[in-house]
Write a protein that holds these residues in place. Structure first.
Motif, mmCIF file in Angstrom:
data_model
loop_
_atom_site.group_PDB
_atom_site.id
_atom_site.type_symbol
_atom_site.label_atom_id
_atom_site.label_comp_id
_atom_site.label_asym_id
_atom_site.label_seq_id
_atom_site.Cartn_x
_atom_site.Cartn_y
_atom_site.Cartn_z
ATOM 1 N N ASN A 264 0.785 -1.181 0.150
ATOM 2 C CA ASN A 264 0.032 -0.232 -0.063
ATOM 3 C C ASN A 264 0.833 1.214 -0.001
ATOM 4 O O ASN A 264 2.066 1.117 0.272
ATOM 5 C CB ASN A 264 -0.901 0.149 1.239
ATOM 6 N N HIS A 265 0.279 2.279 -0.456
ATOM 7 C CA HIS A 265 1.015 3.564 -0.447
ATOM 8 C C HIS A 265 -0.082 4.826 -0.061
ATOM 9 O O HIS A 265 -0.876 5.081 -0.647
ATOM 10 C CB HIS A 265 1.342 4.059 -1.960
ATOM 11 N N CYS A 319 4.379 9.591 -1.456
ATOM 12 C CA CYS A 319 4.062 8.449 -0.801
ATOM 13 C C CYS A 319 4.531 8.812 0.746
ATOM 14 O O CYS A 319 5.729 9.258 0.900
ATOM 15 C CB CYS A 319 4.652 7.205 -1.306
ATOM 16 N N LYS A 321 5.560 6.599 2.986
ATOM 17 C CA LYS A 321 6.431 5.637 3.336
ATOM 18 C C LYS A 321 7.780 6.052 2.913
ATOM 19 O O LYS A 321 8.028 5.953 2.004
ATOM 20 C CB LYS A 321 6.023 4.295 2.783
ATOM 21 N N HIS A 324 9.965 4.768 0.469
ATOM 22 C CA HIS A 324 9.331 4.856 -1.121
ATOM 23 C C HIS A 324 9.780 6.340 -1.732
ATOM 24 O O HIS A 324 9.456 6.374 -2.822
ATOM 25 C CB HIS A 324 7.762 4.598 -0.924
ATOM 26 N N MET A 399 8.871 7.918 -5.365
ATOM 27 C CA MET A 399 7.531 8.274 -5.351
ATOM 28 C C MET A 399 7.446 9.936 -4.679
ATOM 29 O O MET A 399 6.715 10.037 -3.708
ATOM 30 C CB MET A 399 6.325 7.504 -4.660
HETATM 31 CU CU LIG Z 1 4.762 4.092 -1.179
#
Ligand SMILES: [Cu+2]
Length: 463
Positions: A264-265, A319, A321, A324, A399
């Protein structure tokens, strides 16, 4: 000849980095011409000059596929083939895509359109196309073995259905999926509402979240990777290769994001609140929406977010995270924060002349690695974090992009307006003067009231 096959349109497309390939007149009589893109730049929206009217989307670092009308049916031609995709300046990947790029072109139709899609397989193995999220007859669903024979290399299959429901969708293979998705075979699909005044927006962007595992110095993704990908991309581009989303102040903006990665993002926007107005299951009723600044996009999901861009500036859009927003390189290195490596470097340098101490004060120095002589990057490798802003290193990769909100842009102007000019008195600044020592709780000699027994974790026992 009709539609985009006309000379006028051919040259219009060719000028935009899109070319029609040469095919024989006999083949052309039956199959729509193959149009393919040669560049990873964001192309200007494709305004419909046949069929029902609609407000076209902007595919981030991508383009929309032209069609031809044939007795009231919209005909498209997708070609699955090996492609070279520039992930960001300085790195190219050998991927599989459609019509010259990965992801393939966005397909845009209108609710109620009768659609025919020719799919030609120029891959070395079988494929098929699944029209993710769309209500289609079972035999058009593109699941090889289950609903159709797989498309053999060299063969062309035809998919026909009515685009029944407006919304945001994706397309991807349903044959040797693990390999073909890891190689970049995918694309976006938008079915516009029949009434162009339904939920109108001024700017409508779309892109897919996708991920690759490409070892530094190599070109082809590792297709057996399950979760530990090292390149987190939007439409197969990584920052600083992702174009900014340029909008005019007070524009109503829609951004449609689909997730074809294996995790997931949480997609996060600075400076604005948005609402999730659509999923691949349809539009969210206004009474069911709530304000957000981050929306988690699960595996295989699509979200449309909407907001009014009322806050000028260069706003981060990424994103959440944090790994990421990093590119390839080693993520398995030990943490050396606070570890003084000075004399160690001298000792190791006797054995490994190129050895460089890193991570003592953090990892921001990684931004400068490409510029550092002692440790050049391997060929075809992006720095782990990079990108320059007007005040220095952005320390990002993967991202990450920016939403650039500006006053006074023209209606269809998506050109990068450059750095934001901050109005006087609106920029964070350095405090100059004496900073008094902050009061701290006084130290005490008393023995702690509670003695803590620490058991160090060993192996998985610590979980
Ligand atoms: Cu992500």
């Amino acid at each position: 000849m009709n539609d985009f096959l006309s000379r006028r349109n051919f040259f219009k497309l060719a000028g935009a980095g899109i070319a029609a390939s040469t095919v024989s007149k006999v083949a052309m009589a039956a199959l729509p011409e193959i149009v393919s893109a040669e560049s990873a730049n964001t192309q200007t929206p494709l305004h419909p000059d046949t069929g029902r009217p609609y407000n076209p989307v902007v595919t981030l670092n991508g383009w929309s596929l032209p069609w031809r009308m044939n007795n009231g049916v919209k005909e498209f031609h997708l070609v699955a083939e090996p492609v070279v995709r520039e992930i960001a300046p300085g790195m190219k990947a050998h991927l599989w895509g459609y019509n010259g790029q990965s992801p393939g072109p966005t397909i845009e139709v209108v609710e109620g359109d009768k659609v025919r899609i020719f799919v030609t397989n120029r891959l070395p193995e079988v494929t098929s196309v699944h029209w993710h999220g769309q209500p289609v007859p079972n035999g058009m669903d593109g699941v090889s073995g289950l609903t159709q024979p797989a498309i053999a290399p060299g063969k062309t299959f035809v998919y026909e259905f009515e685009a029944k429901r407006a919304g945001s969708f994706m397309y991807h293979p349903h044959a040797d999926e693990m390999t073909q998705m890891a190689m970049g075979l995918m694309g976006s699909w938008v079915t516009h509402p029949k009434n162009p005044k339904f939920m109108p927006v001024d700017r409508d962007f779309i892109f897919l979240l996708n991920a690759y595992d490409i070892d530094p110095g190599s070109y082809t993704p590792k297709i057996n990777t399950m979760l530990d990908f090292n390149l987190w991309t939007w439409n197969s581009r990584a920052f600083p290769g992702i174009d900014p989303l340029v909008v005019r102040k007070n524009d109503r903006v829609r951004i449609r994001v689909g997730n074809l990665t294996m995790t997931n993002h949480p997609i996060h926007l600075h400076g604005h609140e948005f609402q999730v107005t659509g999923t691949d299951g349809g539009w969210v009723p206004p009474t069911a929406r709530w304000p957000e600044v981050t929306t988690d996009i699960g595996v295989g999901q699509m979200r449309a977010i909407e907001f009014v861009a009322n806050n000028p500036g260069d706003w981060a859009f990424h994103c959440h995270k944090s790994h990421h927003t990093m590119n390839a390189m080693g993520h398995q290195v030990p943490t050396l924060l606070g570890v003084q490596q000075g004399d160690l470097v001298d000792k190791i340098s006797n054995l490994v002349p190129d050895y460089m101490a890193m991570g003592e004060t953090g990892m921001a120095e990684m931004s400068d690695m490409a510029a550092m002589m002692p440790m050049p990057l391997p060929e075809n490798t992006l720095p782990m974090m990079t990108g320059k802003g007007q005040f220095g290193d952005v320390n990002m990769g993967g991202m990450f992009s920016t939403l650039k909100v500006r006053e006074g842009l023209a209606k269809g102007d998506y050109k990068d307006p450059g750095h934001y000019q901050f109005p006087k008195g609106t920029l964070a600044y350095e405090f100059v003067g004496d900073a008094p020592e902050p009061p701290r709780q006084s130290a005490t000699d008393e023995k702690a009231a509670v003695e803590v027994q620490v058991r160090k974790p060993t192996g998985h026992a610590g979980h």
